[in-house]
Write a protein that holds these residues in place. Structure first.
Motif, short mmCIF file in Angstrom:
data_model
loop_
_atom_site.label_atom_id
_atom_site.label_comp_id
_atom_site.label_asym_id
_atom_site.label_seq_id
_atom_site.Cartn_x
_atom_site.Cartn_y
_atom_site.Cartn_z
N ALA A 171 23.22 -6.15 -6.51
CA ALA A 171 21.96 -5.40 -6.42
C ALA A 171 21.99 -4.18 -7.34
N ASN A 172 23.14 -3.50 -7.41
CA ASN A 172 23.25 -2.35 -8.30
C ASN A 172 23.00 -2.74 -9.75
N SER A 173 23.54 -3.89 -10.15
CA SER A 173 23.39 -4.33 -11.54
C SER A 173 21.93 -4.62 -11.87
N TRP A 174 21.17 -5.03 -10.85
CA TRP A 174 19.76 -5.36 -11.07
C TRP A 174 18.83 -4.16 -10.93
N THR A 175 19.27 -3.13 -10.21
CA THR A 175 18.34 -2.05 -9.87
C THR A 175 18.62 -0.72 -10.55
N GLU A 176 19.76 -0.58 -11.22
CA GLU A 176 20.16 0.73 -11.75
C GLU A 176 19.12 1.33 -12.69
N SER A 177 18.59 0.52 -13.61
CA SER A 177 17.66 1.07 -14.60
C SER A 177 16.39 1.59 -13.94
N VAL A 178 15.94 0.91 -12.89
CA VAL A 178 14.73 1.36 -12.18
C VAL A 178 15.04 2.57 -11.31
N ARG A 179 16.20 2.57 -10.67
CA ARG A 179 16.56 3.67 -9.78
C ARG A 179 16.67 4.99 -10.52
N SER A 180 16.97 4.94 -11.81
CA SER A 180 17.15 6.18 -12.57
C SER A 180 15.88 7.03 -12.56
N PHE A 181 14.72 6.39 -12.42
CA PHE A 181 13.47 7.14 -12.45
C PHE A 181 13.27 7.98 -11.19
N SER A 182 14.00 7.67 -10.12
CA SER A 182 13.90 8.47 -8.90
C SER A 182 14.83 9.68 -8.95
N HIS A 183 15.45 9.91 -10.12
CA HIS A 183 16.33 11.07 -10.30
C HIS A 183 15.87 11.92 -11.49
N GLU A 184 14.64 11.73 -11.90
CA GLU A 184 14.16 12.41 -13.11
C GLU A 184 14.05 13.92 -12.95
N THR A 185 13.61 14.38 -11.78
CA THR A 185 13.38 15.81 -11.58
C THR A 185 14.37 16.38 -10.56
#
Length: 233
Positions: A171-185
């Motif tokens: 799941a991490n391999s599939w979701t990491e790129s999307v999850r990064s947007f929840s750490h933008e600010t």
């Protein structure tokens, strides 16, 4: 030996702290699956612990299927099962929509949290607490994402179910790129950390239902943060 020399004694039993340290190295990617650990005598010297304490820690890690002792090969960090590894490339980056990521995480991660509350050892709780302390600092987007993934990986490891750990890695391999947007600010990073605090409190209390609910609430917050970056979510 990168990572091992960062071992710092706290107030728990020595073997518990060794387990927590090694689990953290694995969850953060500092120790990758398939890595061969140093020989017992050498590792004990680097960590500045007795071989008795080190053996106790190795027994616990082996029982949790984190490592495996192989005759003639030494101690190995366990690989993700090959059938799970084969799935990594099955879904292309373009096929992973934001909705897909949210639905996947909402399906599997509340169960990780529930099992973690029911099965976590003192060592895993300590590792989770240390990761929480780190993620509460003023981190960059990349650092915050890495701490986030490590926290969730430790929860999966706390389930003491190797298939759950493999599924979480997938799941991490599939979701990491999307999850990064929840750490933008900075605000988003604080929100993520707060969600982790609530999950950890429930896990530490041994309340599986509360841990599951805290994870669901956290994932809903993450979805809202991501939706802010991608209105089409």
């Amino acid at each position: 030996m990168d990572g091992f020399d960062a071992f710092v004694r706290r107030s728990l039993s020595v073997s518990t702290e060794i387990v927590a340290h090694i689990e953290t190295l694995i969850s953060s990617g500092s120790l990758e699956p398939g890595t061969k650990l140093p020989p017992e005598r050498e590792l004990a010297q680097v960590l500045k612990v007795s071989r008795v304490s080190l053996r106790e820690a190795m027994h616990e890690l082996e029982a949790k299927r984190v490592i495996e002792r192989r005759p003639g090969r030494g101690t190995i960090v366990l690989e993700v099962p090959s059938h799970a590894q084969a799935l990594y490339g099955e879904v292309s980056e373009s096929e992973r929509t934001l909705r897909d990521v949210a639905e996947l995480r909402e399906t599997i991660e509340p169960k990780f949290a529930q099992l973690a509350a029911e099965r976590a050892t003192r060592a895993t709780l300590y590792a989770l607490e240390q990761m929480l302390e780190k993620s509460g600092r003023d981190l960059s987007q990349e650092e915050s994402l890495k701490a986030d993934i490590s926290f969730h990986m430790l929860l999966a490891q706390a389930s003491q179910n190797p298939l759950m750990v493999a599924l979480n890695s997938l799941a991490n391999s599939w979701t990491e790129s999307v999850r990064s947007f929840s750490h933008e600010t900075a605000e988003a990073r604080r929100s993520s950390h707060h969600g982790h605090q609530l999950i950890f409190t429930a896990v530490r209390s041994g309340n599986g239902a509360a841990a599951r609910d805290a994870m669901l609430a956290h994932l809903a917050d993450v979805a809202n943060l991501t939706r802010g970056s991608y209105p089409s979510f």
